[in-house]
Write a protein that holds these residues in place. Sequence first.
Motif, PDB file in Angstrom:
ATOM      1  N   ALA A 295       0.812  -1.213   0.000  1.00 22.82           N
ATOM      2  CA  ALA A 295       0.000   0.000   0.000  1.00 22.82           C
ATOM      3  C   ALA A 295       0.846   1.264   0.000  1.00 22.82           C
ATOM      4  CB  ALA A 295      -0.942   0.003   1.208  1.00 22.82           C
ATOM      5  N   LEU A 296       2.143   1.132   0.313  1.00 21.10           N
ATOM      6  CA  LEU A 296       3.012   2.317   0.363  1.00 21.10           C
ATOM      7  C   LEU A 296       3.740   2.568  -0.952  1.00 21.10           C
ATOM      8  CD1 LEU A 296       4.635   1.920   3.891  1.00 21.10           C
ATOM      9  CD2 LEU A 296       2.773   3.437   3.223  1.00 21.10           C
ATOM     10  N   VAL A 297       3.537   1.702  -1.961  1.00 21.60           N
ATOM     11  CA  VAL A 297       4.259   1.883  -3.225  1.00 21.60           C
ATOM     12  C   VAL A 297       3.846   3.180  -3.907  1.00 21.60           C
ATOM     13  CG1 VAL A 297       4.608   0.958  -5.547  1.00 21.60           C
ATOM     14  CG2 VAL A 297       4.703  -0.570  -3.584  1.00 21.60           C
ATOM     15  N   LEU A 298       2.537   3.394  -4.069  1.00 22.47           N
ATOM     16  CA  LEU A 298       2.100   4.630  -4.724  1.00 22.47           C
ATOM     17  C   LEU A 298       2.439   5.871  -3.914  1.00 22.47           C
ATOM     18  CD1 LEU A 298      -1.278   3.901  -6.543  1.00 22.47           C
ATOM     19  CD2 LEU A 298       1.058   3.809  -7.386  1.00 22.47           C
ATOM     20  N   PRO A 299       2.203   5.883  -2.578  1.00 27.61           N
ATOM     21  CA  PRO A 299       2.644   7.067  -1.822  1.00 27.61           C
ATOM     22  C   PRO A 299       4.143   7.313  -1.915  1.00 27.61           C
ATOM     23  CG  PRO A 299       1.067   5.808  -0.529  1.00 27.61           C
ATOM     24  CD  PRO A 299       1.383   4.982  -1.746  1.00 27.61           C
ATOM     25  N   THR A 300       4.944   6.235  -1.948  1.00 20.40           N
ATOM     26  CA  THR A 300       6.391   6.412  -2.084  1.00 20.40           C
ATOM     27  C   THR A 300       6.733   6.997  -3.450  1.00 20.40           C
ATOM     28  OG1 THR A 300       6.806   4.567  -0.584  1.00 20.40           O
ATOM     29  CG2 THR A 300       8.608   5.217  -2.033  1.00 20.40           C
TER      30      THR A 300
ATOM     31  N   LEU B 259       6.351  -6.857  -3.352  1.00 17.73           N
ATOM     32  CA  LEU B 259       5.260  -5.872  -3.310  1.00 17.73           C
ATOM     33  C   LEU B 259       4.314  -6.072  -4.489  1.00 17.73           C
ATOM     34  CD1 LEU B 259       7.593  -2.828  -2.570  1.00 17.73           C
ATOM     35  CD2 LEU B 259       6.126  -3.946  -0.894  1.00 17.73           C
ATOM     36  N   LEU B 260       4.148  -7.321  -4.907  1.00 19.66           N
ATOM     37  CA  LEU B 260       3.401  -7.590  -6.137  1.00 19.66           C
ATOM     38  C   LEU B 260       1.929  -7.210  -6.041  1.00 19.66           C
ATOM     39  CD1 LEU B 260       4.959 -10.982  -7.294  1.00 19.66           C
ATOM     40  CD2 LEU B 260       5.372  -8.688  -8.190  1.00 19.66           C
ATOM     41  N   ALA B 261       1.418  -7.055  -4.825  1.00 23.69           N
ATOM     42  CA  ALA B 261       0.025  -6.621  -4.699  1.00 23.69           C
ATOM     43  C   ALA B 261      -0.186  -5.231  -5.280  1.00 23.69           C
ATOM     44  CB  ALA B 261      -0.398  -6.640  -3.229  1.00 23.69           C
ATOM     45  N   ALA B 262       0.910  -4.473  -5.441  1.00 24.99           N
ATOM     46  CA  ALA B 262       0.806  -3.129  -6.029  1.00 24.99           C
ATOM     47  C   ALA B 262       0.927  -3.155  -7.546  1.00 24.99           C
ATOM     48  CB  ALA B 262       1.880  -2.217  -5.442  1.00 24.99           C
ATOM     49  N   ALA B 263       1.133  -4.341  -8.135  1.00 27.50           N
ATOM     50  CA  ALA B 263       1.377  -4.422  -9.572  1.00 27.50           C
ATOM     51  C   ALA B 263       0.192  -3.908 -10.383  1.00 27.50           C
ATOM     52  CB  ALA B 263       1.688  -5.867  -9.965  1.00 27.50           C
ATOM     53  N   GLY B 264      -1.022  -4.196  -9.924  1.00 32.56           N
ATOM     54  CA  GLY B 264      -2.202  -3.729 -10.649  1.00 32.56           C
ATOM     55  C   GLY B 264      -2.264  -2.217 -10.738  1.00 32.56           C
ATOM     56  N   ASP B 265      -1.949  -1.547  -9.632  1.00 34.28           N
ATOM     57  CA  ASP B 265      -1.949  -0.081  -9.636  1.00 34.28           C
ATOM     58  C   ASP B 265      -0.897   0.468 -10.590  1.00 34.28           C
ATOM     59  OD1 ASP B 265      -2.586   0.121  -6.057  1.00 34.28           O
ATOM     60  OD2 ASP B 265      -3.979   0.066  -7.748  1.00 34.28           O
TER      61      ASP B 265
ATOM     62  N   GLU C 248      10.166 -12.090 -10.188  1.00 33.88           N
ATOM     63  CA  GLU C 248       9.149 -12.744 -11.008  1.00 33.88           C
ATOM     64  C   GLU C 248       8.356 -11.672 -11.727  1.00 33.88           C
ATOM     65  OE1 GLU C 248       6.924 -14.049  -7.116  1.00 33.88           O
ATOM     66  OE2 GLU C 248       5.572 -14.251  -8.811  1.00 33.88           O
ATOM     67  N   SER C 249       7.693 -12.079 -12.812  1.00 33.46           N
ATOM     68  CA  SER C 249       6.941 -11.105 -13.588  1.00 33.46           C
ATOM     69  C   SER C 249       5.745 -10.611 -12.781  1.00 33.46           C
ATOM     70  CB  SER C 249       6.462 -11.732 -14.902  1.00 33.46           C
ATOM     71  OG  SER C 249       5.539 -12.777 -14.639  1.00 33.46           O
ATOM     72  N   LEU C 250       5.221  -9.447 -13.152  1.00 37.53           N
ATOM     73  CA  LEU C 250       4.097  -8.864 -12.426  1.00 37.53           C
ATOM     74  C   LEU C 250       2.775  -9.516 -12.795  1.00 37.53           C
ATOM     75  CD1 LEU C 250       5.007  -5.060 -12.675  1.00 37.53           C
ATOM     76  CD2 LEU C 250       5.952  -6.840 -11.194  1.00 37.53           C
ATOM     77  N   ARG C 251       2.749 -10.155 -13.974  1.00 33.97           N
ATOM     78  CA  ARG C 251       1.545 -10.842 -14.468  1.00 33.97           C
ATOM     79  C   ARG C 251       0.357  -9.889 -14.526  1.00 33.97           C
ATOM     80  NH1 ARG C 251       1.236 -16.320 -11.043  1.00 33.97           N
ATOM     81  NH2 ARG C 251       1.772 -14.855  -9.370  1.00 33.97           N
ATOM     82  N   VAL C 252       0.562  -8.780 -15.226  1.00 34.87           N
ATOM     83  CA  VAL C 252      -0.498  -7.800 -15.433  1.00 34.87           C
ATOM     84  C   VAL C 252      -0.562  -7.487 -16.922  1.00 34.87           C
ATOM     85  CG1 VAL C 252      -0.379  -6.766 -13.129  1.00 34.87           C
ATOM     86  CG2 VAL C 252       1.102  -5.907 -14.945  1.00 34.87           C
ATOM     87  N   SER C 253      -1.701  -6.997 -17.349  1.00 37.98           N
ATOM     88  CA  SER C 253      -1.868  -6.677 -18.763  1.00 37.98           C
ATOM     89  C   SER C 253      -0.953  -5.522 -19.141  1.00 37.98           C
ATOM     90  CB  SER C 253      -3.321  -6.313 -19.053  1.00 37.98           C
ATOM     91  OG  SER C 253      -3.703  -5.177 -18.290  1.00 37.98           O
ATOM     92  N   GLY C 254      -0.421  -5.583 -20.350  1.00 38.73           N
ATOM     93  CA  GLY C 254       0.447  -4.533 -20.838  1.00 38.73           C
ATOM     94  C   GLY C 254       1.901  -4.691 -20.449  1.00 38.73           C
TER      95      GLY C 254
END
Length: 813
Positions: free
Chosen positions: A160-165, A204-210, A229-235
């Motif tokens: 949850a601190l990835v975007l604020p950081t 911190l892969l839970a932040a990958a979607g954001d 490991e890869s983020l496994r998100v679109s794009g």
Amino acid sequence: MNSGDQRAFAALLRRLRIAAGLTQQELAERAGISVRSVSDLERVVNERPRRDTAQMLAAGLGLSGAERERFLDAARRRPRSTPGSSIYAPLPEPATALLGRAFEIQAIEDAFATDNVRLLTLTGPGGVGKTRLAIEAARLLAGRSGGVLFLRLDGLTDPALVLPTLAGALQLLEIGDAGSLPERIAAHLEQQELLIVLDNLEHLLAAAGDLADLAGRSSQSRFLVTSRESLRVSGEHVIPVPPLPRPDPATWHMTERETDARQSPAIDLFIQRARTIRPDLTTAAETADGRANLAVIAEICHRLDGLPLAIELAAAQAQVLSPAAILALLKDAMLPLFAAGGRDQPPRFQTMDAAIDWSYSLLPDNERVLFRALSVFAAGFTLPAAAVIGGAADPSPDEPFDPQQPMRGLDLQTIGAVATLVRKHLLVEDTSPSNDVTTRFRMLEPIRLFGLDRLRETGEEPPVRRRHARFFVRLAEALDALTFGPDPEVWLRQEETDLDNVRAALDWALAAGEYDLTVRLTNAVAQLWEIRGMVSEARGRVSRAITVDSSSIPASRWFLRFWAGTFAFDRGDVAEAMRWARELLAIGETLGEPLAAGAGFAALSRATGVFADRHEEAADLARRAVATFEPLGHDEWTAWGWTRLGIEDHLLGRLEDARASLLKGMETRQRKGCEGCVAYSLVSLGAVSADLGEPVSALDTYRESLRLTIKHENQALMLAVLLGLADVAWQFGAGAEPERDALLLFGAAEAVWRRHDLGRRRAALDAIARWQLPMREALGDEAVDGKIGEGMLLARDEVVALANDLQVSARRR
């Protein structure tokens, strides 16, 4: 010219010359250049050679094919960022050239050359060199983008601190609705062409979607991520980073083969690192000893599976061991090879455990104990911190610590042990651009994780964690006190440098039931969160601390509520701010804590003053705050009370009373020596002087506040200063185009406002609209909006020059 690149080229030239068996004189004769030129290039006296000189050197060295092209590429000057580019923080400086990554570099450049790749992830095992590759790619791409932002994430534990950081690194303050943060970051990135490097995201892969959402909405900016490991998100575009190619030992044992270390990046890496501590290491293929060493090094690199970090750790032993002895120890230890890593082990240990455990097993007992203890640091450490955490004693959190004299009483044994671990490459000196406070050290993350596991296995973690938390309580409380004196930014930067350590200490203290440590550390770091705009994190931490503060002393409990109200006010939650102010006041009155009561009155005044019809009530509360504070001798609190009273008197039209109160507050702050605090008083005094019809005084006051605000990087206060200057320019401007000056300054304020989402009350918005009305009537909306837009594009130096060039007269519009 990048100094790190210069040193790397100098080292490459010297290595190639020695490998060719040439003296500087002989190379100069072969290349047709002067001996002085060769000497200056190797000693980094000159920058890189001109292209024709580089070609002559390549001919003199007998280089051809791909090897010649690599040499000429290393000789080229790196592209510089364009004059208008934005570099939020310099890239880390690599000590040596990147080896064996031409394919991956080209793949990264090719991917970002297309419009559809906005999120690129470098994947691979720990220690494979993803970070080094990302830094090199960013360096090469810097001249093709509007700027580079490099952000290390290994100190974070909460996704949850990835975007604020990220927002903090982009200098976006967290004020306003927390839900707006992704939109604000996306809007900011849409206006710039940035390359954002996010290093170590795998935990911190839970932040990958954001992040994927941000990348998808940012047509101008690009994200380069490193992760195991890869983020496994679109794009997402993935480029695997494999180990360096493993040399075949059988081939290198063939004595008649013309072997050359440069043909194997893994061997070349070992030799480069080993020669930094053992320059006389023989590897010339023309000699029997050189060929023998090359064959042994090839087997070492083969056994370590080409992993760069493992190779570097092995090479670090060359100071005291021959390559043959290093190989023998590696064999005798019967450590698992890369390919034979246990499937039941975490992925990071399938690749690194053998190499790290081998170096760890060579340490004497006292160094092993220190190594395990130092792994508890989440963001590096200083020598005083190492002495406390690695020592046998368990200092009380009440034991004084003086950050102004941190080395006092430090034992030489600690310094020597840390230096030994640095020499053995189990610690590195932290040379990151953000670390400009003092000498710091850190463990590379794979090594730190290894150390943490050993710390837990030995049962040493609880006492080490306790010492860690107690140390940072002592440090944070001492630093917090110093921020109210001279040079507060020095101490705030030191606090910020250790913020990940503070977070780790808070997490452990809360989970371990060390609630008083939780409360004290939260209070001590709250001011940093406030000044740096980390409001989301602050509210969560303060809220959790309040739930466990029942056994803390009253001073700690009421201070938590002061901060809870402050952060609620920052978010515009006036009702919550009012609730915390009342609870703060109740603690003060019930428990006989007069300082708490005074803070409660002042906090209530702040919240009540939001309402236009309650300024008289807010002024009365401020008077009660002053009356409560003054006998206590706490200057910083007394100054706040006087400032609150001055602001409310000003809003009520009592201008002389307002000035008197504000001057008392400023004089109190000046006695304390807190420049950053004085800047707040000056802004309010400037507004009062303008309303009293004293334009020269108002202008001088705003200029001084602007100087201090820039010095202390206070963006929220910058908005108020620029709006004040714009008002003075409009009301009293004596220049040729006072309307232009006013609108340019207002545009600069608008840029700060939008950039940092510094929410304004409805009354302020109405006042600004009324302020602009005469100019819009006289000049028209198109002209006014054009000048405001021009002001929004002004650089900081241009804003300062505009403010300094303002001329005023006594005539009021």
